[in-house]
Design a protein around this motif. Structure first.
Motif, short mmCIF file in Angstrom:
data_model
loop_
_atom_site.label_atom_id
_atom_site.label_comp_id
_atom_site.label_asym_id
_atom_site.label_seq_id
_atom_site.Cartn_x
_atom_site.Cartn_y
_atom_site.Cartn_z
N ARG A 13 1.81 6.41 -7.17
CA ARG A 13 0.84 7.45 -7.55
C ARG A 13 1.45 8.83 -7.48
O ARG A 13 1.27 9.66 -8.36
CB ARG A 13 -0.40 7.37 -6.65
N ALA A 14 2.19 9.10 -6.40
CA ALA A 14 2.82 10.40 -6.23
C ALA A 14 3.86 10.68 -7.33
O ALA A 14 4.02 11.82 -7.77
CB ALA A 14 3.47 10.50 -4.84
N SER B 269 1.13 4.14 -2.98
CA SER B 269 1.06 5.59 -2.74
C SER B 269 2.26 6.29 -3.36
O SER B 269 2.14 7.35 -3.96
CB SER B 269 1.00 5.87 -1.25
N ARG B 270 3.42 5.69 -3.19
CA ARG B 270 4.64 6.26 -3.76
C ARG B 270 4.58 6.31 -5.29
O ARG B 270 4.96 7.31 -5.91
CB ARG B 270 5.83 5.41 -3.31
N ALA C 259 0.85 -1.20 0.00
CA ALA C 259 0.00 0.00 0.00
C ALA C 259 0.88 1.25 0.00
O ALA C 259 0.59 2.23 -0.70
CB ALA C 259 -0.94 -0.01 1.19
N GLY C 260 1.97 1.20 0.76
CA GLY C 260 2.91 2.32 0.76
C GLY C 260 3.58 2.48 -0.60
O GLY C 260 3.78 3.61 -1.08
#
Length: 181
Positions: free
Chosen positions: A177-178, A174-175, A170-171
């Motif tokens: 996507r950013a 997020s990375r 999940a982390g």
């Protein structure tokens, strides 16, 4: 029948080894675009594009281990994967920020992913990899050929524990996507 995603055999080994958590996909020549055909799938090993110069030097050891998994006569299915996130790339320059999540060189990402079919959107798949409880050896069939992302296999398999846990992935999602959204 079970859905399988075609992927470089070296990348399959990298997923199982924990060196890789993402796949970069655009779809094959015979596809209008890449689409996720299944949230969970087997990984069908290919070697047609697994040239040493396309892998970063620290990952070239994977080629020897991966080579026997895809021959003219058979394929050995060793892994399954589950899609954690499918992220469309709108900022290709952000791919440099996630290069530690895969084994390919920057030149390979540019030539084989971005420059290939430039009007098609690149997708970063964050995947949770699982080793199969028992590898599956299949005779290579003519319908496995072709430049397509997905194949249907006459096999199913039990999987072991995931290589990375859901929280870590999940982390990573997020990375990604950013970096590329």
């Amino acid at each position: 029948m079970t859905t399988a995603l075609k992927e470089w055999s070296a990348a399959v080994h990298a997923l199982l080894d924990g060196r890789q958590t993402v796949l970069l996909r655009k779809g094959g020549i015979h596809e209008k675009r890449f689409a996720v055909a299944a949230d969970e799938f087997l990984l069908f090993p290919t070697v047609a594009h697994s040239h040493a110069e396309r892998l970063r030097p620290e990952h070239r050891d994977l080629l020897a281990a991966a080579q026997p998994d895809s021959t003219n006569d058979h394929v050995v299915i060793r892994a399954a994967a589950k899609v954690v996130a499918a992220v469309a790339v709108s900022d290709p320059q952000g791919l440099a920020d996630i290069e530690d999540l895969h084994i390919w060189t920057a030149e390979s990402v540019q030539a084989d992913r971005l420059d290939f079919r430039p009007r098609h959107q690149l997708t970063v798949l964050v995947v949770q990899a699982f080793a199969l409880a028992e590898p599956i050896r299949l005779t290579r069939e003519p319908h496995y050929r072709g430049c397509t992302s997905w194949v249907q296999l006459p096999a199913s398999a039990a999987v072991g524990a995931p290589v990375h846990d859901a929280t870590a992935l999940a982390g990573i999602a997020s990375r990604v996507r950013a970096a590329v959204s």
